[in-house]
Design a protein around this motif. Structure first.
Motif, PDB file in Angstrom:
ATOM      1  N   GLU A  91      93.565  -0.082 -90.864  1.00  0.00           N
ATOM      2  CA  GLU A  91      92.788  -1.393 -90.794  1.00  0.00           C
ATOM      3  C   GLU A  91      92.530  -2.512 -89.607  1.00  0.00           C
ATOM      4  N   GLN A  92      93.961  -3.060 -89.369  1.00  0.00           N
ATOM      5  CA  GLN A  92      94.402  -3.785 -88.275  1.00  0.00           C
ATOM      6  C   GLN A  92      93.563  -3.638 -86.654  1.00  0.00           C
ATOM      7  N   LEU A  93      93.572  -2.532 -86.920  1.00  0.00           N
ATOM      8  CA  LEU A  93      92.608  -2.004 -85.170  1.00  0.00           C
ATOM      9  C   LEU A  93      91.422  -2.275 -85.988  1.00  0.00           C
ATOM     10  N   MET A  94      90.539  -2.024 -87.133  1.00  0.00           N
ATOM     11  CA  MET A  94      89.103  -2.064 -87.142  1.00  0.00           C
ATOM     12  C   MET A  94      89.131  -3.187 -87.026  1.00  0.00           C
ATOM     13  N   GLN A  95      90.166  -4.148 -88.048  1.00  0.00           N
ATOM     14  CA  GLN A  95      89.458  -5.789 -87.893  1.00  0.00           C
ATOM     15  C   GLN A  95      89.588  -6.665 -86.001  1.00  0.00           C
ATOM     16  N   ARG A  96      89.985  -5.645 -85.414  1.00  0.00           N
ATOM     17  CA  ARG A  96      90.389  -5.596 -84.269  1.00  0.00           C
ATOM     18  C   ARG A  96      89.249  -6.338 -83.272  1.00  0.00           C
ATOM     19  N   LYS A  97      89.281  -5.437 -83.639  1.00  0.00           N
ATOM     20  CA  LYS A  97      87.593  -4.842 -82.943  1.00  0.00           C
ATOM     21  C   LYS A  97      86.576  -4.841 -83.290  1.00  0.00           C
ATOM     22  N   LEU A  98      86.344  -5.391 -84.908  1.00  0.00           N
ATOM     23  CA  LEU A  98      85.194  -5.652 -85.643  1.00  0.00           C
ATOM     24  C   LEU A  98      85.130  -6.852 -84.680  1.00  0.00           C
ATOM     25  N   GLU A  99      86.259  -8.013 -85.224  1.00  0.00           N
ATOM     26  CA  GLU A  99      86.904  -9.319 -84.318  1.00  0.00           C
ATOM     27  C   GLU A  99      86.210  -8.966 -83.180  1.00  0.00           C
ATOM     28  N   SER A 100      86.425  -8.048 -81.802  1.00  0.00           N
ATOM     29  CA  SER A 100      85.851  -7.976 -80.659  1.00  0.00           C
ATOM     30  C   SER A 100      84.422  -7.790 -80.386  1.00  0.00           C
ATOM     31  N   TRP A 101      83.596  -6.607 -81.703  1.00  0.00           N
ATOM     32  CA  TRP A 101      83.126  -6.903 -81.180  1.00  0.00           C
ATOM     33  C   TRP A 101      81.628  -8.221 -81.344  1.00  0.00           C
ATOM     34  N   HIS A 102      82.361  -8.605 -82.344  1.00  0.00           N
ATOM     35  CA  HIS A 102      81.392  -9.703 -82.975  1.00  0.00           C
ATOM     36  C   HIS A 102      81.730 -10.699 -81.559  1.00  0.00           C
ATOM     37  N   GLN A 103      82.572 -10.874 -81.481  1.00  0.00           N
ATOM     38  CA  GLN A 103      82.703 -12.309 -79.443  1.00  0.00           C
ATOM     39  C   GLN A 103      82.016 -11.766 -78.864  1.00  0.00           C
ATOM     40  N   PHE A 104      81.840 -10.467 -78.459  1.00  0.00           N
ATOM     41  CA  PHE A 104      81.189  -9.868 -77.557  1.00  0.00           C
ATOM     42  C   PHE A 104      79.249 -10.141 -77.635  1.00  0.00           C
ATOM     43  N   ALA A 105      79.138 -10.149 -79.347  1.00  0.00           N
ATOM     44  CA  ALA A 105      77.540 -10.174 -79.829  1.00  0.00           C
ATOM     45  C   ALA A 105      76.827 -11.416 -79.538  1.00  0.00           C
ATOM     46  N   GLU A 106      78.404 -12.281 -79.819  1.00  0.00           N
ATOM     47  CA  GLU A 106      77.563 -13.814 -79.976  1.00  0.00           C
ATOM     48  C   GLU A 106      76.803 -13.938 -78.322  1.00  0.00           C
ATOM     49  N   LYS A 107      77.797 -13.344 -76.727  1.00  0.00           N
ATOM     50  CA  LYS A 107      77.275 -13.644 -76.108  1.00  0.00           C
ATOM     51  C   LYS A 107      75.819 -12.806 -75.508  1.00  0.00           C
ATOM     52  N   LEU A 108      75.328 -12.143 -76.795  1.00  0.00           N
ATOM     53  CA  LEU A 108      74.517 -11.300 -75.749  1.00  0.00           C
ATOM     54  C   LEU A 108      73.273 -11.574 -76.938  1.00  0.00           C
ATOM     55  N   HIS A 109      73.423 -12.825 -76.665  1.00  0.00           N
ATOM     56  CA  HIS A 109      72.618 -13.805 -77.764  1.00  0.00           C
ATOM     57  C   HIS A 109      70.839 -13.397 -78.022  1.00  0.00           C
ATOM     58  N   TYR A 110      70.193 -13.173 -76.948  1.00  0.00           N
ATOM     59  CA  TYR A 110      69.036 -12.624 -76.644  1.00  0.00           C
ATOM     60  C   TYR A 110      68.410 -11.292 -77.992  1.00  0.00           C
ATOM     61  N   ALA A 111      67.237 -11.493 -77.865  1.00  0.00           N
ATOM     62  CA  ALA A 111      66.724 -10.140 -78.900  1.00  0.00           C
ATOM     63  C   ALA A 111      66.636  -8.905 -78.427  1.00  0.00           C
TER      64      ALA A 111
END
Length: 341
Positions: free
Chosen positions: A321-341
């Motif tokens: 669960e800790q791993l998946m939370q870290r992965k999710l947070e990392s993905w969201h941070q990464f996705a925020e940088k890809l702010h184009y559709a």
């Protein structure tokens, strides 16, 4: 001969993109797929290129190209406007002077085609066949996992591996965890290839190495973004040294297939159960030392799991669960940088 092209950012590449490309192929003899990568994007162009090339590796009619551009000179390709379409049309005309067809699923496709003086064919503009977009995937990867092609899944899947000597509960825990997380469990190939830990040869270990990697690869392209895997290549290497004093020569691809995000090592404090096919308890404990030495040799860092069966399950659940939370947070941070559709 009719030549056509499609273009996009593919961040990430998804099944809607794949279907559009297959649709375009039905109307031309050769198809160019242009991956447009701006200087403001953080998802590497080679990653996107591999996704598309791997998906269409058996179709010689497709050529995948990358176009790097500066947004101070060219507008973002997701922008729908007459000016943006005119500028991009000029660039496409330079890149594809002999192409007579462009296929898109966006409103700007018609504008681009008009400026180029070629034919535009629209595909699934309302997203009825594939109700997904790259932005939806970036905002919720687990819920949109089904819309990713195999090549993309394989690069984004999360892998958890259970390691340990014999009779420490790896198989049971793998099954229990996969049921708990409603994900895919990959059972060790060794159990199906070697029926008795006291009777096997070097060839069996090589067969196990190949088959186990193949099972992981198949599962990585499956229905779940999380894999729980029983054993990995390092354990097979350990058996080679423990039983035959031999260092197995394993292809790099097998190591890549076995690479994981989290390694859980099951301590041998569990009660030893002799089912008639296992090593003796003394050899089982010597094998534990061998496993740990091999893991240390290859720089594999593990989380130690101890206690009774329920305690092991509870510890593993917390760590995953800790791993998946870290992965999710990392993905969201990464996705925020890809702010184009």
């Amino acid at each position: 001969m009719r030549k056509g092209f499609v273009f996009g950012k593919f961040m990430p590449f998804h099944k809607g993109h794949e279907a559009m490309i297959r649709f375009a192929l039905s109307y031309c003899d050769e198809l160019s797929v242009l991956i447009c990568c701006s200087n403001k994007e953080t998802l590497p162009a080679p990653v996107r290129q591999v996704w598309v090339e791997e998906t269409f590796r058996h179709d010689p009619r497709i050529k995948v190209l990358v176009f790097q551009y500066d947004e101070s000179l060219l507008p973002n390709t997701s922008e729908t406007s007459a000016l943006a379409s005119e500028l991009w049309a000029a660039q496409f005309k330079f890149l594809f002077p002999d192409h007579s067809l462009v296929v898109t699923s966006e409103p700007y496709g018609e504008l681009v085609a008009d400026y180029m003086g070629i034919t535009h064919m629209a595909f699934d503009m309302k997203k009825a066949k594939y109700p997904v977009s790259a932005s939806k995937i970036r905002s919720n990867l687990p819920e949109t996992w089904q819309y990713l092609p195999d090549a993309v899944k394989a690069s984004l899947v999360t892998k958890v591996v259970l390691l340990g000597t014999e009779s420490t509960g790896k198989t049971t825990l793998t099954t229990r965890l996969s049921e708990h997380f409603n994900c895919t469990g990959v059972l060790e190939a060794g159990r199906d290839i070697i029926t008795d830990s006291n009777d096997f040869g070097i060839k069996d270990l090589y067969l196990i190495a190949r088959e186990h990697a193949a099972r992981i690869d198949r599962a990585a392209k499956g229905v779940s973004p999380l894999l729980v895997i029983d054993t990995n290549i390092h354990i097979t290497l350990s058996y080679g040294e423990f039983a035959f004093n031999t260092e197995l020569s394993v292809d790099r691809g097998i190591f890549e297939s076995n690479r994981a995000d989290l390694y859980l090592y099951l301590n041998n404090d569990a009660p030893f159960v002799q089912d008639g096919t296992r090593l003796s308890e003394e050899d089982r404990n010597r094998l534990d030392i061998s496993h740990r030495r091999i893991l240390d040799k290859y720089g594999v860092t593990c989380e130690e799991i101890r206690g009774d069966w329920d305690e092991r399950f509870e510890q593993a659940v917390v760590l995953i669960e800790q791993l998946m939370q870290r992965k999710l947070e990392s993905w969201h941070q990464f996705a925020e940088k890809l702010h184009y559709a």
